[in-house]
Design an enzyme around this catalytic site. Structure first.
Site, PDB file in Angstrom:
ATOM      1  N   LYS A  75      -0.865  -2.640   1.287  1.00 50.74           N
ATOM      2  CA  LYS A  75      -0.135  -1.959   0.196  1.00 50.74           C
ATOM      3  C   LYS A  75       0.244  -0.529   0.591  1.00 50.74           C
ATOM      4  O   LYS A  75       1.388  -0.109   0.417  1.00 50.74           O
ATOM      5  CB  LYS A  75      -0.994  -1.960  -1.082  1.00 50.74           C
ATOM      6  CG  LYS A  75      -1.300  -3.355  -1.620  1.00 50.74           C
ATOM      7  CD  LYS A  75      -2.079  -3.314  -2.909  1.00 50.74           C
ATOM      8  CE  LYS A  75      -3.513  -2.886  -2.730  1.00 50.74           C
ATOM      9  NZ  LYS A  75      -4.330  -3.849  -1.950  1.00 50.74           N
ATOM     10  N   THR A  76      -0.720   0.209   1.129  1.00 55.30           N
ATOM     11  CA  THR A  76      -0.448   1.584   1.550  1.00 55.30           C
ATOM     12  C   THR A  76       0.546   1.612   2.709  1.00 55.30           C
ATOM     13  O   THR A  76       1.423   2.481   2.759  1.00 55.30           O
ATOM     14  CB  THR A  76      -1.759   2.276   1.968  1.00 55.30           C
ATOM     15  OG1 THR A  76      -2.678   2.241   0.875  1.00 55.30           O
ATOM     16  CG2 THR A  76      -1.519   3.722   2.367  1.00 55.30           C
ATOM     17  N   ASP A 120      -2.565   5.526  -5.298  1.00 54.50           N
ATOM     18  CA  ASP A 120      -3.453   4.409  -4.966  1.00 54.50           C
ATOM     19  C   ASP A 120      -4.455   4.206  -6.107  1.00 54.50           C
ATOM     20  O   ASP A 120      -4.798   5.149  -6.824  1.00 54.50           O
ATOM     21  CB  ASP A 120      -4.194   4.713  -3.661  1.00 54.50           C
ATOM     22  CG  ASP A 120      -4.772   3.460  -3.022  1.00 54.50           C
ATOM     23  OD1 ASP A 120      -4.444   2.346  -3.487  1.00 54.50           O
ATOM     24  OD2 ASP A 120      -5.545   3.596  -2.064  1.00 54.50           O
ATOM     25  N   THR A 169      -5.749  -2.968  -6.910  1.00 53.69           N
ATOM     26  CA  THR A 169      -6.435  -4.232  -6.630  1.00 53.69           C
ATOM     27  C   THR A 169      -6.721  -4.988  -7.927  1.00 53.69           C
ATOM     28  O   THR A 169      -7.147  -6.140  -7.893  1.00 53.69           O
ATOM     29  CB  THR A 169      -7.765  -3.972  -5.899  1.00 53.69           C
ATOM     30  OG1 THR A 169      -8.550  -3.055  -6.676  1.00 53.69           O
ATOM     31  CG2 THR A 169      -7.520  -3.367  -4.525  1.00 53.69           C
ATOM     32  N   ARG A 229      -6.993  -5.574   7.675  1.00 54.86           N
ATOM     33  CA  ARG A 229      -7.975  -4.495   7.814  1.00 54.86           C
ATOM     34  C   ARG A 229      -9.272  -5.021   8.423  1.00 54.86           C
ATOM     35  O   ARG A 229      -9.861  -4.382   9.296  1.00 54.86           O
ATOM     36  CB  ARG A 229      -8.256  -3.861   6.445  1.00 54.86           C
ATOM     37  CG  ARG A 229      -9.216  -2.666   6.530  1.00 54.86           C
ATOM     38  CD  ARG A 229      -9.456  -2.087   5.156  1.00 54.86           C
ATOM     39  NE  ARG A 229      -8.230  -1.511   4.595  1.00 54.86           N
ATOM     40  CZ  ARG A 229      -8.080  -1.215   3.314  1.00 54.86           C
ATOM     41  NH1 ARG A 229      -9.047  -1.457   2.452  1.00 54.86           N
ATOM     42  NH2 ARG A 229      -6.951  -0.687   2.882  1.00 54.86           N
TER      43      ARG A 229
END
Length: 343
Positions: A75-76, A120, A169, A229
């Site tokens: 997302k980032t 975020d 999330t 990640r």
């Protein structure tokens, strides 16, 4: 002799500083810097390319965008790529960091025309702050109330055109009025498949200067929980293991490194297996409520529900029923047990 010593010492310090800098910003280094390097999420990328191209032609900032999905899916990274695509400055903050209306006002009034504001964990914004954010997103104005009681007055500040990109999330925790303001689109990021994860690992290995064996890459991919990640984390830990043991990054060394971390052949961590074993051993395979399970494991409910359960359910090892959690036949088989067999 005396003149050379300080110079050598200074060179050594610079080298140490560069190593520290590399370790601190390694995740940023591995982040894709252009669309072609971003693997997966094909549908989202196509939609964003149309949105950004249309905004460029109109010479107007893109409309507000919301990304949601499990942690570690990019997302980032997408937010950074959007900023680079439209050559915009991006200001980054998070929901918990904006504690007061004054904090939000300070951020918004310092934006320049065309800037991107990335928030975020936007679901953790205070509801009062959300209400101030509505007009800022919709009409580009910021309403600030000064004073209290009968003497209170409202000042309206005009904001430059900007794009808000939110990431979360837990989209269910975002209020409906805030969700409706993301007119550019609300996009859900999906888990990656093994082929996509392997492409990401191969790219990361090149950046890190790792000579990664193909089979070793497949092994990391299988255990990455379909998450970039996690894949990069396992790659770095396998690299450390190979470096310390002076060995190549082969399938054997990766197996040994991941075994040391407690990551099994399908990516389950020790805490994942503990959940399955606890349900089988203490509750005959279930069903058992989340409260009871958390108490039996001395673990927080949120950790089990948000971190462990999704992957266990995705693999088909755990079933969430109205009566509670139960271990499936596949879960028993993975642990080398037969249903209703006590450990």
């Amino acid at each position: 002799m005396s003149s050379k010593a300080p110079k050598n010492k200074q060179q050594s310090r610079k080298k140490e500083d560069s190593v520290v800098e590399e370790s601190l910003f390694l995740d940023t280094t591995l982040r894709p810097s252009k669309w072609d390097d971003y693997v997966g999420q094909t549908t989202i990328k196509k939609n964003l390319e149309i949105l950004l191209s249309a905004a460029k032609e109109r010479k107007h900032p893109p409309e507000h965008i919301l990304f949601y999905g499990p942690p570690g899916l990019g997302k980032t990274t997408l937010a950074h790529l959007i900023a680079k695509e439209i050559s915009a400055q991006m200001k980054v903050t998070s929901g918990p960091a904006i504690e007061k209306i004054g904090d939000l006002a300070s951020i918004l009034t310092n934006l320049s025309a065309g800037d991107i504001l990335f928030i975020d964990e936007i679901h953790r914004l205070n509801k009062t702050i959300e209400e101030v954010l509505y007009p800022a997103m919709e009409s580009g104005s910021l309403d600030i109330i000064i004073g209290k009681g009968p003497s209170a007055r409202t000042i309206q500040l005009e904001l430059p055109p900007f794009t808000l990109i939110g990431a979360t999330t837990r989209i269910a925790m975002i209020s409906s009025p805030l969700r409706s303001r993301f007119s550019g689109g609300i996009f859900k990021l999906e888990f990656y498949n093994n082929d996509e994860i392997q492409k990401i690992i191969t790219r990361s290995a090149k950046i890190l200067g790792i000579d990664l064996d193909k089979e070793a890459g497949k092994e990391i991919s299988k255990r990455s929980r379909y998450t970039p990640r996690t894949a990069n984390y396992l790659l770095k830990r396998a690299r450390d293991f190979a470096q310390v043991h002076k060995t190549e990054m082969s399938k054997k060394s990766v197996d040994e490194a991941l075994k040391l971390l407690g990551i099994d052949e399908v990516g389950l961590s020790p805490s994942d297996r503990d959940i399955l074993q606890t349900i089988i051993k203490k509750f005959s395979g279930g069903p058992v409520g989340l409260n009871t399970l958390a108490a039996a494991m001395s673990e927080e409910q949120a950790t089990i529900e948000e971190f462990n359960e999704p992957y266990l359910i995705q693999l088909g090892f755990l079933d969430r029923t109205p009566r509670g959690r139960t271990v499936t036949a596949s879960g028993y088989e993975h642990l080398g047990l037969t249903p209703k067999t006590l450990l």
